[in-house]
Enzyme design. Structure first.
Site, PDB file in Angstrom:
ATOM      1  N   CYS A  33      -6.668 -22.789 -24.027  1.00 47.11           N
ATOM      2  CA  CYS A  33      -5.618 -22.104 -24.778  1.00 47.11           C
ATOM      3  C   CYS A  33      -5.778 -22.384 -26.269  1.00 47.11           C
ATOM      4  O   CYS A  33      -6.009 -23.525 -26.670  1.00 47.11           O
ATOM      5  CB  CYS A  33      -4.257 -22.614 -24.277  1.00 47.11           C
ATOM      6  SG  CYS A  33      -2.863 -22.080 -25.273  1.00 47.11           S
TER       7      CYS A  33
ATOM      8  N   ILE B 167      -8.709   2.195   7.570  1.00 52.70           N
ATOM      9  CA  ILE B 167      -7.616   2.713   6.743  1.00 52.70           C
ATOM     10  C   ILE B 167      -8.090   3.769   5.742  1.00 52.70           C
ATOM     11  O   ILE B 167      -7.362   4.715   5.433  1.00 52.70           O
ATOM     12  CB  ILE B 167      -6.872   1.561   6.017  1.00 52.70           C
ATOM     13  CG1 ILE B 167      -5.667   2.065   5.239  1.00 52.70           C
ATOM     14  CG2 ILE B 167      -7.780   0.789   5.078  1.00 52.70           C
ATOM     15  CD1 ILE B 167      -4.371   1.525   5.681  1.00 52.70           C
TER      16      ILE B 167
ATOM     17  N   HIS C 242       1.062 -10.725  -5.146  1.00 54.29           N
ATOM     18  CA  HIS C 242       0.228 -11.897  -5.434  1.00 54.29           C
ATOM     19  C   HIS C 242      -0.380 -11.837  -6.835  1.00 54.29           C
ATOM     20  O   HIS C 242      -1.310 -12.561  -7.133  1.00 54.29           O
ATOM     21  CB  HIS C 242      -0.887 -12.039  -4.391  1.00 54.29           C
ATOM     22  CG  HIS C 242      -0.371 -12.484  -3.050  1.00 54.29           C
ATOM     23  ND1 HIS C 242      -1.111 -12.421  -1.904  1.00 54.29           N
ATOM     24  CD2 HIS C 242       0.823 -13.000  -2.684  1.00 54.29           C
ATOM     25  CE1 HIS C 242      -0.405 -12.877  -0.884  1.00 54.29           C
ATOM     26  NE2 HIS C 242       0.776 -13.228  -1.338  1.00 54.29           N
TER      27      HIS C 242
ATOM     28  N   CYS D  38      -2.575 -24.745 -27.389  1.00 52.99           N
ATOM     29  CA  CYS D  38      -2.344 -26.123 -26.944  1.00 52.99           C
ATOM     30  C   CYS D  38      -3.529 -26.754 -26.228  1.00 52.99           C
ATOM     31  O   CYS D  38      -3.471 -27.924 -25.840  1.00 52.99           O
ATOM     32  CB  CYS D  38      -1.109 -26.171 -26.044  1.00 52.99           C
ATOM     33  SG  CYS D  38      -1.429 -25.545 -24.383  1.00 52.99           S
TER      34      CYS D  38
ATOM     35  N   ARG E   1     -11.168 -14.688   2.964  1.00 56.30           N
ATOM     36  CA  ARG E   1     -10.876 -15.506   4.139  1.00 56.30           C
ATOM     37  C   ARG E   1     -11.773 -15.158   5.334  1.00 56.30           C
ATOM     38  O   ARG E   1     -11.569 -15.649   6.421  1.00 56.30           O
ATOM     39  CB  ARG E   1      -9.417 -15.326   4.551  1.00 56.30           C
ATOM     40  CG  ARG E   1      -8.564 -16.514   4.162  1.00 56.30           C
ATOM     41  CD  ARG E   1      -7.159 -16.315   4.591  1.00 56.30           C
ATOM     42  NE  ARG E   1      -6.655 -15.012   4.196  1.00 56.30           N
ATOM     43  CZ  ARG E   1      -5.372 -14.737   4.029  1.00 56.30           C
ATOM     44  NH1 ARG E   1      -4.484 -15.670   4.211  1.00 56.30           N
ATOM     45  NH2 ARG E   1      -4.982 -13.542   3.679  1.00 56.30           N
TER      46      ARG E   1
ATOM     47  N   SER F 257      -3.050  -8.052   8.978  1.00 53.32           N
ATOM     48  CA  SER F 257      -2.841  -8.546  10.338  1.00 53.32           C
ATOM     49  C   SER F 257      -1.369  -8.863  10.571  1.00 53.32           C
ATOM     50  O   SER F 257      -0.934  -9.039  11.704  1.00 53.32           O
ATOM     51  CB  SER F 257      -3.686  -9.791  10.579  1.00 53.32           C
ATOM     52  OG  SER F 257      -3.336 -10.772   9.628  1.00 53.32           O
TER      53      SER F 257
ATOM     54  N   THR G 207     -11.099  -4.254   1.329  1.00 49.43           N
ATOM     55  CA  THR G 207     -12.425  -4.444   1.935  1.00 49.43           C
ATOM     56  C   THR G 207     -13.088  -3.097   2.212  1.00 49.43           C
ATOM     57  O   THR G 207     -14.302  -2.981   2.165  1.00 49.43           O
ATOM     58  CB  THR G 207     -12.368  -5.283   3.237  1.00 49.43           C
ATOM     59  OG1 THR G 207     -11.412  -4.699   4.125  1.00 49.43           O
ATOM     60  CG2 THR G 207     -11.965  -6.721   2.954  1.00 49.43           C
TER      61      THR G 207
ATOM     62  N   CYS H 281      -1.808 -19.318 -20.368  1.00 49.42           N
ATOM     63  CA  CYS H 281      -2.071 -20.748 -20.386  1.00 49.42           C
ATOM     64  C   CYS H 281      -1.176 -21.431 -19.349  1.00 49.42           C
ATOM     65  O   CYS H 281       0.041 -21.249 -19.352  1.00 49.42           O
ATOM     66  CB  CYS H 281      -1.788 -21.295 -21.777  1.00 49.42           C
ATOM     67  SG  CYS H 281      -1.734 -23.095 -21.827  1.00 49.42           S
TER      68      CYS H 281
ATOM     69  N   GLN I  26      -0.834  -6.962  -1.454  1.00 51.06           N
ATOM     70  CA  GLN I  26      -1.181  -8.378  -1.549  1.00 51.06           C
ATOM     71  C   GLN I  26      -2.483  -8.535  -2.318  1.00 51.06           C
ATOM     72  O   GLN I  26      -2.912  -9.646  -2.588  1.00 51.06           O
ATOM     73  CB  GLN I  26      -1.402  -8.953  -0.147  1.00 51.06           C
ATOM     74  CG  GLN I  26      -0.148  -9.054   0.671  1.00 51.06           C
ATOM     75  CD  GLN I  26      -0.490  -9.587   2.054  1.00 51.06           C
ATOM     76  OE1 GLN I  26      -0.962  -8.857   2.928  1.00 51.06           O
ATOM     77  NE2 GLN I  26      -0.261 -10.856   2.274  1.00 51.06           N
TER      78      GLN I  26
HETATM   79 ZN    ZN Z   1      -1.245 -23.244 -24.110  1.00 58.34          ZN
END
Ligand code: ZN
Length: 245
Positions: free
Chosen positions: A154, A236, A125, A157, A39, A196, A31, A133, A107
């Site tokens: 994809c 920060i 994350h 598939c 959030r 936090s 940020t 896919c 994160q």
């Molecule tokens: Zn696929």
């Protein structure tokens, strides 16, 4: 009890003396570069999309319920990450180059640490640079996803292509997570910022550090402050460079 000024000087000193530092950062690191916190209180984009919780829009359920809305949101988020790293990112890259910082654990999914030059980055994350896919798990080019109108299908598939990010309702990438834990367990100095520290897995990662040089940097007090050896308050992107340079 030490005042903020002497705490800061002490923290600066231990960073100067260490060659085994690990950093763990939360949303606050991004940020400071202008990446919106999805959030955040006003929840701008959850209102726009129908008022469910921000977590829902980044969940495995939303990906299944509304692949088109999900894909559009991810493209919007990719646009957010077109910002520049800030001084916190650059300071960490410098520490790594000097051989003092062993890893950045983050994160955030915006890739800003790598843009600043960091190499050892554990994105627990995931990130918005890699796509695959969701059905057959074959990788897909990022450009195909970004240039698609609505859902990106994809080529093999017909499944829905998605970013390699960990959505709510999905497990972490354990390989990355274990590497992060390993770095934290072996760290001499552990710096944590912009988080936090109340939600999993951030709260849990803190428990893997066994040293006595835990530096916490946040805008205000957190529930984890009692675990810190040095709690420093402020932005920060200003505090970290001041500690490092
Ligand atoms: Zn696929």
């Amino acid at each position: 009890m030490l005042g903020q000024k002497s705490l800061f000087e002490k923290a600066k000193e231990i960073i100067k003396l260490s060659d085994n530092i690990v950093f763990f950062g939360g949303a606050g690191v991004s940020t400071a570069s202008g990446v919106p916190d999805f959030r955040s209180e006003n929840g701008i984009y959850s209102q726009k999309r129908g008022g469910r919780s921000p977590e829902y829009y980044l969940s495995h359920d939303y990906y299944l319920d509304d692949p088109k809305g999900f894909s559009e949101l991810i493209r919007e988020m990719y646009g957010w990450s077109a910002v520049k790293p800030n001084e916190a990112h650059y300071a960490l890259a410098k520490l790594e180059k000097e051989g003092k910082l062993k890893a950045v654990v983050t994160q955030n999914i915006d890739g800003l640490h790598q843009k600043a030059g960091s190499k050892a980055v554990y994105e627990i994350h995931g990130n918005l640079e890699d796509y695959y896919c969701g059905n057959c798990h074959v990788n897909a080019p990022k450009e195909d996803f970004l240039n698609a109108d609505g859902v990106c299908r994809c080529k093999h598939c017909g499944g829905v292509v998605r970013p390699d990010v960990v959505l709510y309702g999905e497990g972490l990438n354990m390989d990355t997570y274990y590497k992060a834990i390993d770095a934290i367990q072996n760290a001499d100095v552990f710096i944590v910022g912009g988080s936090s520290l109340v939600v999993y897995p951030a709260a849990g990662l803190l428990n893997y550090y066994h040293g006595k040089k835990l530096i916490l940097i946040n805008r205000e007090e957190t529930l984890a402050d009692y675990k810190a050896n040095y709690s420093i308050y402020g932005d920060i992107s200003e505090i970290l460079p001041a500690l490092i340079y």
